[in-house]
Scaffold this motif. Structure first.
Motif, mmCIF file in Angstrom:
data_model
loop_
_atom_site.group_PDB
_atom_site.id
_atom_site.type_symbol
_atom_site.label_atom_id
_atom_site.label_comp_id
_atom_site.label_asym_id
_atom_site.label_seq_id
_atom_site.Cartn_x
_atom_site.Cartn_y
_atom_site.Cartn_z
ATOM 1 N N MET A 59 0.814 -1.188 0.000
ATOM 2 C CA MET A 59 0.000 0.000 0.000
ATOM 3 C C MET A 59 0.865 1.263 0.000
ATOM 4 S SD MET A 59 -2.646 1.301 2.947
ATOM 5 C CE MET A 59 -1.442 1.133 4.222
ATOM 6 N N ILE A 60 1.852 1.325 0.865
ATOM 7 C CA ILE A 60 2.713 2.505 0.930
ATOM 8 C C ILE A 60 3.490 2.652 -0.370
ATOM 9 C CG2 ILE A 60 4.709 3.549 2.074
ATOM 10 C CD1 ILE A 60 3.667 2.318 4.707
ATOM 11 N N TYR A 61 4.040 1.557 -0.851
ATOM 12 C CA TYR A 61 4.811 1.599 -2.097
ATOM 13 C C TYR A 61 3.955 2.099 -3.253
ATOM 14 C CZ TYR A 61 7.360 0.122 -6.207
ATOM 15 O OH TYR A 61 7.992 0.099 -7.422
ATOM 16 N N LYS A 62 2.723 1.607 -3.350
ATOM 17 C CA LYS A 62 1.836 2.026 -4.439
ATOM 18 C C LYS A 62 1.560 3.524 -4.376
ATOM 19 C CE LYS A 62 -0.493 -2.353 -5.223
ATOM 20 N NZ LYS A 62 -1.752 -3.091 -5.196
ATOM 21 N N LYS A 63 1.408 4.047 -3.168
ATOM 22 C CA LYS A 63 1.157 5.484 -3.022
ATOM 23 C C LYS A 63 2.393 6.300 -3.396
ATOM 24 C CE LYS A 63 -2.690 5.267 0.180
ATOM 25 N NZ LYS A 63 -3.249 5.727 1.447
ATOM 26 N N VAL A 64 3.568 5.819 -3.036
ATOM 27 C CA VAL A 64 4.806 6.505 -3.431
ATOM 28 C C VAL A 64 4.929 6.486 -4.948
ATOM 29 C CG1 VAL A 64 7.328 6.464 -3.329
ATOM 30 C CG2 VAL A 64 6.011 6.004 -1.265
ATOM 31 N N LYS A 65 4.658 5.334 -5.542
ATOM 32 C CA LYS A 65 4.737 5.192 -6.998
ATOM 33 C C LYS A 65 3.769 6.166 -7.687
ATOM 34 C CE LYS A 65 4.756 1.479 -10.398
ATOM 35 N NZ LYS A 65 4.577 0.047 -10.611
ATOM 36 N N LYS A 66 2.580 6.290 -7.137
ATOM 37 C CA LYS A 66 1.573 7.206 -7.697
ATOM 38 C C LYS A 66 2.050 8.656 -7.599
ATOM 39 C CE LYS A 66 -3.174 8.748 -6.972
ATOM 40 N NZ LYS A 66 -4.375 8.614 -6.145
ATOM 41 N N LYS A 77 17.734 8.716 -4.439
ATOM 42 C CA LYS A 77 19.027 9.396 -4.529
ATOM 43 C C LYS A 77 18.964 10.768 -3.850
ATOM 44 C CE LYS A 77 22.577 10.796 -7.808
ATOM 45 N NZ LYS A 77 22.990 10.858 -9.209
ATOM 46 N N GLU A 78 17.917 11.518 -4.143
ATOM 47 C CA GLU A 78 17.790 12.863 -3.576
ATOM 48 C C GLU A 78 17.665 12.840 -2.049
ATOM 49 O OE1 GLU A 78 15.284 16.974 -4.168
ATOM 50 O OE2 GLU A 78 15.553 15.586 -5.825
ATOM 51 N N LEU A 79 17.013 11.805 -1.524
ATOM 52 C CA LEU A 79 16.818 11.710 -0.073
ATOM 53 C C LEU A 79 17.977 10.996 0.630
ATOM 54 C CD1 LEU A 79 12.989 10.955 0.063
ATOM 55 C CD2 LEU A 79 14.157 13.153 0.390
ATOM 56 N N GLY A 80 18.952 10.529 -0.149
ATOM 57 C CA GLY A 80 20.114 9.873 0.449
ATOM 58 C C GLY A 80 19.882 8.427 0.843
ATOM 59 N N PHE A 81 18.889 7.799 0.243
ATOM 60 C CA PHE A 81 18.598 6.397 0.515
ATOM 61 C C PHE A 81 19.468 5.515 -0.385
ATOM 62 C CE2 PHE A 81 13.807 7.349 1.443
ATOM 63 C CZ PHE A 81 14.157 8.031 2.591
ATOM 64 N N SER A 82 19.687 4.291 0.046
ATOM 65 C CA SER A 82 20.352 3.302 -0.806
ATOM 66 C C SER A 82 19.409 2.928 -1.941
ATOM 67 C CB SER A 82 20.685 2.041 -0.011
ATOM 68 O OG SER A 82 21.554 2.334 1.049
ATOM 69 N N ASN A 83 19.978 2.452 -3.044
ATOM 70 C CA ASN A 83 19.153 2.001 -4.168
ATOM 71 C C ASN A 83 18.224 0.878 -3.721
ATOM 72 O OD1 ASN A 83 20.377 3.776 -5.916
ATOM 73 N ND2 ASN A 83 21.800 2.257 -6.728
ATOM 74 N N GLY A 84 16.957 0.992 -4.086
ATOM 75 C CA GLY A 84 15.993 -0.062 -3.795
ATOM 76 C C GLY A 84 15.292 0.030 -2.466
ATOM 77 N N VAL A 85 15.634 1.013 -1.646
ATOM 78 C CA VAL A 85 15.006 1.123 -0.322
ATOM 79 C C VAL A 85 13.493 1.266 -0.452
ATOM 80 C CG1 VAL A 85 14.739 2.620 1.704
ATOM 81 C CG2 VAL A 85 17.005 1.990 0.923
ATOM 82 N N ILE A 86 13.043 2.184 -1.296
ATOM 83 C CA ILE A 86 11.605 2.411 -1.444
ATOM 84 C C ILE A 86 10.941 1.220 -2.119
ATOM 85 C CG2 ILE A 86 9.851 3.859 -2.549
ATOM 86 C CD1 ILE A 86 11.689 6.272 -2.038
ATOM 87 N N SER A 87 11.598 0.625 -3.078
ATOM 88 C CA SER A 87 11.028 -0.539 -3.763
ATOM 89 C C SER A 87 10.768 -1.691 -2.794
ATOM 90 C CB SER A 87 11.953 -1.006 -4.882
ATOM 91 O OG SER A 87 12.084 0.009 -5.847
ATOM 92 N N LYS A 88 11.582 -1.811 -1.775
ATOM 93 C CA LYS A 88 11.394 -2.868 -0.771
ATOM 94 C C LYS A 88 10.121 -2.667 0.042
ATOM 95 C CE LYS A 88 16.277 -3.924 -0.305
ATOM 96 N NZ LYS A 88 17.474 -3.820 0.534
ATOM 97 N N TRP A 89 9.596 -1.442 0.019
ATOM 98 C CA TRP A 89 8.369 -1.158 0.770
ATOM 99 C C TRP A 89 7.157 -1.864 0.183
ATOM 100 C CZ3 TRP A 89 8.825 4.880 1.575
ATOM 101 C CH2 TRP A 89 9.963 5.154 2.332
ATOM 102 N N GLU A 90 7.319 -2.440 -0.991
ATOM 103 C CA GLU A 90 6.230 -3.205 -1.592
ATOM 104 C C GLU A 90 5.948 -4.463 -0.765
ATOM 105 O OE1 GLU A 90 4.764 -4.385 -6.045
ATOM 106 O OE2 GLU A 90 6.896 -4.094 -5.715
ATOM 107 N N LYS A 91 6.995 -4.970 -0.085
ATOM 108 C CA LYS A 91 6.845 -6.207 0.681
ATOM 109 C C LYS A 91 7.089 -6.031 2.174
ATOM 110 C CE LYS A 91 7.983 -9.026 -3.250
ATOM 111 N NZ LYS A 91 8.899 -9.909 -3.911
ATOM 112 N N SER A 92 7.610 -4.877 2.578
ATOM 113 C CA SER A 92 7.874 -4.641 3.996
ATOM 114 C C SER A 92 7.544 -3.197 4.338
ATOM 115 C CB SER A 92 9.330 -4.951 4.328
ATOM 116 O OG SER A 92 10.185 -4.058 3.639
ATOM 117 N N GLU A 93 7.484 -2.912 5.611
ATOM 118 C CA GLU A 93 7.148 -1.562 6.068
ATOM 119 C C GLU A 93 8.422 -0.729 6.228
ATOM 120 O OE1 GLU A 93 3.966 -0.483 6.511
ATOM 121 O OE2 GLU A 93 3.373 -2.445 5.744
#
Length: 63
Positions: free
Chosen positions: A1-8, A22-38
């Motif tokens: 749910m969170i990932y879908k909202k970020v994607k939107k 990149k702009e927020l200083g996160f590692s690559n894939g951090v947000i994408s992992k939110w599709e399966k975890s919080e």
């Protein structure tokens, strides 16, 4: 749910998830992992601030 909202939000703003990470200083894939975890609250807060929405926007599962 969170990932879908970020994607939107990314689509609406015309940015990629990778560029947000990149702009927020996160590692690559951090947000994408939110599709399966919080996300941790501090990262979710950064994303909410980036898009100008509240954390509640991501947590509210009503349409």
């Amino acid at each position: 749910m969170i990932y879908k909202k970020v994607k939107k939000l990314c689509k609406q703003k015309g940015v990629s998830i990778a560029s947000v990470e990149k702009e927020l200083g996160f590692s690559n894939g951090v947000i994408s992992k939110w599709e399966k975890s919080e996300p941790i609250v501090s990262n979710l807060k950064k994303v909410a601030d980036y898009f100008g929405v509240s954390i509640d926007y991501f947590l509210d599962d009503t349409k």
